[in-house]
Design an enzyme around this catalytic site. Structure first.
Site, PDB file in Angstrom:
ATOM      1  N   ASP A  39       0.607  -1.127   0.112  1.00 21.70           N
ATOM      2  CA  ASP A  39      -0.125  -0.138  -0.033  1.00 21.70           C
ATOM      3  C   ASP A  39       1.012   1.300   0.286  1.00 21.70           C
ATOM      4  OD1 ASP A  39       1.119  -0.148   2.518  1.00 21.70           O
ATOM      5  OD2 ASP A  39      -0.633   0.029   3.334  1.00 21.70           O
ATOM      6  N   ASP A 177      23.609  36.143  -5.449  1.00 21.65           N
ATOM      7  CA  ASP A 177      22.494  36.806  -4.455  1.00 21.65           C
ATOM      8  C   ASP A 177      22.945  37.509  -3.346  1.00 21.65           C
ATOM      9  OD1 ASP A 177      22.230  34.586  -2.912  1.00 21.65           O
ATOM     10  OD2 ASP A 177      20.565  33.857  -4.279  1.00 21.65           O
ATOM     11  N   LYS A 206      19.489  39.952  -6.916  1.00 15.99           N
ATOM     12  CA  LYS A 206      18.446  38.760  -7.229  1.00 15.99           C
ATOM     13  C   LYS A 206      17.270  38.924  -6.423  1.00 15.99           C
ATOM     14  CE  LYS A 206      17.897  34.302  -6.678  1.00 15.99           C
ATOM     15  NZ  LYS A 206      18.537  32.792  -6.523  1.00 15.99           N
ATOM     16  N   ARG A 208      13.380  37.260  -6.332  1.00 15.03           N
ATOM     17  CA  ARG A 208      12.500  36.079  -6.930  1.00 15.03           C
ATOM     18  C   ARG A 208      11.128  36.296  -6.345  1.00 15.03           C
ATOM     19  NH1 ARG A 208      13.871  30.664  -8.891  1.00 15.03           N
ATOM     20  NH2 ARG A 208      15.791  30.841  -7.970  1.00 15.03           N
ATOM     21  N   ASP A 231      27.394  28.835  -4.961  1.00 12.56           N
ATOM     22  CA  ASP A 231      25.811  28.941  -4.645  1.00 12.56           C
ATOM     23  C   ASP A 231      25.788  27.635  -3.640  1.00 12.56           C
ATOM     24  OD1 ASP A 231      23.493  29.954  -4.270  1.00 12.56           O
ATOM     25  OD2 ASP A 231      22.732  29.905  -6.208  1.00 12.56           O
ATOM     26  N   THR A 239      19.780  30.878 -11.893  1.00  7.83           N
ATOM     27  CA  THR A 239      20.530  31.880 -11.125  1.00  7.83           C
ATOM     28  C   THR A 239      21.917  32.003 -11.495  1.00  7.83           C
ATOM     29  OG1 THR A 239      18.944  31.515  -9.209  1.00  7.83           O
ATOM     30  CG2 THR A 239      21.342  31.977  -8.699  1.00  7.83           C
TER      31      THR A 239
END
Ligand code: R5P
Length: 319
Positions: A39, A177, A206, A208, A231, A239
């Protein structure tokens, strides 16, 4: 000093990375089983004695075709709970990539602060401590948890890769950023230390909103320099491409991109074809299963296992 035996478990979906970490620790992974039921429910249990052990559970939590990030989170939570119930003295969740780490604040009215809810779940099953690697925002991560946290940064891992390639060059570390400025600064310092030469810094504006990214300002001097954009993660790659374009426009002679976690949503094909980037470096906290095999010549994958093993040793021996 903790004298309880150290056991490291690697959930099946993180097995390859866990094996590498165990090798670094010069131990075998502790035995456990995971079973799936018809399940869709599942169970996991240790197959060895854990009473009194300092147990570490490695589970990296990116979604993939077999299990969503939610599935991986749920499996890790239940297994940590089972270890506590089996008498482990201390349970540490080792999450090289911690899901929902980006949702660490409200950006819209009534937004969820999902990082905090994830923290509450770990605490609810009795997890004593969480180790995570290069989260989106360290302060938000630390504040979300009431149990102790251990943040593993990848500045030295990345700098060690770049130092031999950039020796003798004029280099600048760029954050794509403002939020990532501290991360880029850590990398800059690590690289400067290894190169024994000045490394500059720059960062990019930056914003968003509703998935739309704006902001074009690049603060810092990149003209005539090799830019390394740093990053925490690569998702669509947008980005990095924006930051790479800004660096090229401002006169960078070469542009490399580096991040700890490479999600590469949709394969991020533009990253691998764009002339803006000379190379992309990520670690193996997330396997690059979405990247087309004919696109990997630009991609370098670093092994994070030693960095993670050091964090485990420090946690076991210390606090
Ligand atoms: C956001 O602030 C993160 O640090 C990353 O910059 C972002 O998640 C990367 O996403 P993408 O690759 O889709 O632009």
């Amino acid at each position: 000093m903790d004298h309880s035996p150290l056991s490291l478990f690697g959930l099946y979906s993180s097995r390859a990375l866990a094996e590498r970490v165990a090798e670094r620790l010069e131990i075998s992974l502790a035995q456990h089983e995971e079973r799936n039921f018809e399940d869709g429910e599942h169970k996991a249990r240790p197959l060895q004695e854990v009473r009194g052990h300092d147990a570490f559970v490695l589970a990296t939590m990116h979604g993939d075709v077999a299990e969503s990030a939610n599935d991986k989170l749920c499996r890790a939570l239940f297994f940590c709970g089972a270890l506590k119930d089996a008498g482990a003295a201390r349970v540490t969740a080792v999450t090289p990539y911690l899901c929902y780490a980006r949702k660490d604040r409200r950006t819209k009215p009534n937004d969820p602060i999902t990082t905090r809810y994830v923290a509450a779940l770990f605490e609810a099953v009795g997890v004593d401590r969480v180790i995570a690697m290069e989260v989106h925002n360290i302060a938000a991560f630390e504040n979300a948890f009431r149990c102790p946290t251990w943040h593993v940064d990848s500045a030295m891992l990345l700098a060690t890769q770049f130092a031999p390639l950039l020796r003798g060059k004029n280099v600048v570390a760029v954050s794509p950023d403002a939020g990532g400025a501290k991360r880029a600064e850590q990398f800059r310092q690590a690289l400067e230390h290894l190169l024994g030469a000045d490394v500059g810094s720059a960062y990019m504006e930056k914003y968003r909103s509703s998935g739309i990214v704006t902001g074009t300002l690049l603060a810092g001097d990149v003209r005539g320099k090799v830019a390394v954009i740093i990053d925490d993660l690569i998702s669509t790659g947008g980005t990095l491409l924006r930051a790479a374009q800004a660096c090229r426009d401002a006169g960078a002679t070469a542009v490399h991109a580096a991040a700890t976690h490479g999600l590469f949503i949709g394969g991020a094909p533009e990253l691998f074809t764009s002339p803006l980037l000379d190379g992309i470096t990520v670690s193996n906290t997330v396997p690059p299963f979405r990247v087309r095999s004919d696109a990997t010549d630009r991609l370098t994958i670093l092994d994070a296992s030693e960095t993670l093993a050091r964090a485990i040793v420090a946690c076991h021996g210390g606090s």
